[in-house]
Enzyme design. Sequence first.
Site, short mmCIF file in Angstrom:
data_model
loop_
_atom_site.label_atom_id
_atom_site.label_comp_id
_atom_site.label_asym_id
_atom_site.label_seq_id
_atom_site.Cartn_x
_atom_site.Cartn_y
_atom_site.Cartn_z
N LEU A 65 -47.62 -51.93 -48.51
CA LEU A 65 -47.81 -52.55 -49.82
C LEU A 65 -47.70 -51.50 -50.93
CD1 LEU A 65 -50.81 -54.84 -48.80
CD2 LEU A 65 -48.40 -55.47 -48.98
N THR A 96 -48.69 -45.96 -49.63
CA THR A 96 -49.23 -44.74 -50.25
C THR A 96 -50.30 -45.17 -51.25
OG1 THR A 96 -47.10 -43.64 -50.07
CG2 THR A 96 -48.69 -42.66 -51.57
N LYS A 171 -49.84 -36.85 -48.32
CA LYS A 171 -48.68 -37.57 -48.89
C LYS A 171 -48.63 -37.41 -50.42
CE LYS A 171 -45.53 -40.73 -49.68
NZ LYS A 171 -44.12 -40.42 -49.57
P1 NAD Z 1 -41.62 -52.63 -52.65
O1 NAD Z 1 -42.17 -53.00 -53.97
O2 NAD Z 1 -40.16 -52.64 -52.41
O3 NAD Z 1 -42.31 -53.52 -51.49
C1 NAD Z 1 -43.65 -53.91 -51.49
C2 NAD Z 1 -43.71 -55.34 -50.96
O4 NAD Z 1 -45.08 -55.73 -50.83
C3 NAD Z 1 -43.04 -56.35 -51.87
O5 NAD Z 1 -42.04 -57.06 -51.14
C4 NAD Z 1 -44.20 -57.26 -52.32
O6 NAD Z 1 -43.80 -58.61 -52.49
C5 NAD Z 1 -45.15 -57.10 -51.15
N1 NAD Z 1 -46.54 -57.45 -51.44
C6 NAD Z 1 -47.32 -57.03 -52.47
N2 NAD Z 1 -48.57 -57.54 -52.35
C7 NAD Z 1 -48.58 -58.30 -51.23
C8 NAD Z 1 -49.56 -59.07 -50.57
N3 NAD Z 1 -50.83 -59.18 -51.03
N4 NAD Z 1 -49.23 -59.72 -49.43
C9 NAD Z 1 -47.95 -59.63 -48.95
N5 NAD Z 1 -46.98 -58.91 -49.52
C10 NAD Z 1 -47.28 -58.25 -50.65
O7 NAD Z 1 -42.22 -51.17 -52.35
P2 NAD Z 1 -41.67 -50.09 -51.28
O8 NAD Z 1 -40.65 -49.23 -51.94
O9 NAD Z 1 -41.38 -50.79 -50.00
O10 NAD Z 1 -42.99 -49.18 -51.15
C11 NAD Z 1 -44.12 -49.60 -50.38
C12 NAD Z 1 -45.08 -48.42 -50.26
O11 NAD Z 1 -44.39 -47.32 -49.63
C13 NAD Z 1 -45.58 -47.89 -51.61
O12 NAD Z 1 -46.92 -47.51 -51.47
C14 NAD Z 1 -44.69 -46.68 -51.87
O13 NAD Z 1 -45.32 -45.73 -52.68
C15 NAD Z 1 -44.47 -46.17 -50.45
N6 NAD Z 1 -43.22 -45.41 -50.23
C16 NAD Z 1 -42.03 -45.85 -50.71
C17 NAD Z 1 -40.88 -45.10 -50.46
C18 NAD Z 1 -39.52 -45.55 -50.96
O14 NAD Z 1 -38.57 -44.74 -50.89
N7 NAD Z 1 -39.37 -46.78 -51.45
C19 NAD Z 1 -40.95 -43.92 -49.72
C20 NAD Z 1 -42.17 -43.52 -49.22
C21 NAD Z 1 -43.32 -44.27 -49.47
#
Ligand code: NAD
Length: 295
Positions: A65, A96, A171
């Site tokens: 999330l 994160t 992280k």
């Molecule tokens: P994103 O916004 O693409 O995906 C998050 C998803 O969570 C969305 O699809 C949203 O609809 C869903 N969501 C939110 N609240 C919810 C709930 N209560 N129930 C069900 N679904 C829910 O974000 P992301 O890029 O996938 O990043 C996710 C995590 O990973 C973050 O904490 C980010 O910091 C970390 N992260 C991202 C990357 C990257 O390159 N994108 C790399 C490392 C870490």
Amino acid sequence: MTTIAFIGLGNMGGPMAVNLLKAGHGITAYDLSDAAMTAAGEAGATPATSAGEAVTGADTVISMLPASQHVESLYLGADGLLQSIARGSLVIDCSTIAPASSRKVAAAAAELGLEFIDAPVSGGTAGATAGTLTFIVGGEAGALERARPLLEIMGQNIFHAGAAGAGQAAKIANNMLLAIHMIGTSEALSLGAANGLDPKVLSEIMRNSSGGNWSLEKYNPWPGVMEAAPASRDYSGGFGSALMLKDLGLAAEAAMATGSAIPLGELARNLYTLHCAESGGLDFSSIVGMFRHDD
Ligand code: NAD
């Protein structure tokens, strides 16, 4: 086969779930976004209509999330999801978030007889797709060993940083450094371009010189230099600038809590604050736009 409930199938969770499906695991998926649910269904996951439905019958729960408030509101409270997860199950939170939030969820999970690890990742969407993520884990060693076979499907490197919350602390330090070298790389490429250099040629020179770093190796911010990088698809997908700003806020909180000086981290946070006012939805490498004056 492990029965997995996967909650949060966005840019990262989506491809991570696909790798588990390809390895033969059954997944029940839940996301608030219809697009994410459709993609998960097409990949072979069973769609659930709520997080509670997703965890029914699952022995492992994985969440991915955006931020602390999403994780806390999902798992905690009288109606929190922890109450619905079968005793003895394993919960792996890959989001994160603040170390304190992870510790709060870990403590509540332990009281309910659940095993919980914080397992934030590094490696970006390319790593999530290729199954080459780095997992940075906080929690009990036994829970990590239980999670390891699944983490090994989604990733290549697994580090045990320490007790609950330690994965998040590591992280956050890593992402502060990532923001700093992405900004530095953007600045250097813009300076070179303004002085008549081809950004592709300059990137190759710096990659093989003392300025080499991950942003240059894997995630070049200049459009057209690296085909697979978000810069070459108008900064779509990838790691949103707003998420990077969130991580820099977590670094600032961690620094204040411990009296640590993070001058470059704070400058990076300020630059991303300004950048997000215009471009929060774009990949974080779009910060190069602040420095370019070649177009
Ligand atoms: P994103 O916004 O693409 O995906 C998050 C998803 O969570 C969305 O699809 C949203 O609809 C869903 N969501 C939110 N609240 C919810 C709930 N209560 N129930 C069900 N679904 C829910 O974000 P992301 O890029 O996938 O990043 C996710 C995590 O990973 C973050 O904490 C980010 O910091 C970390 N992260 C991202 C990357 C990257 O390159 N994108 C790399 C490392 C870490």
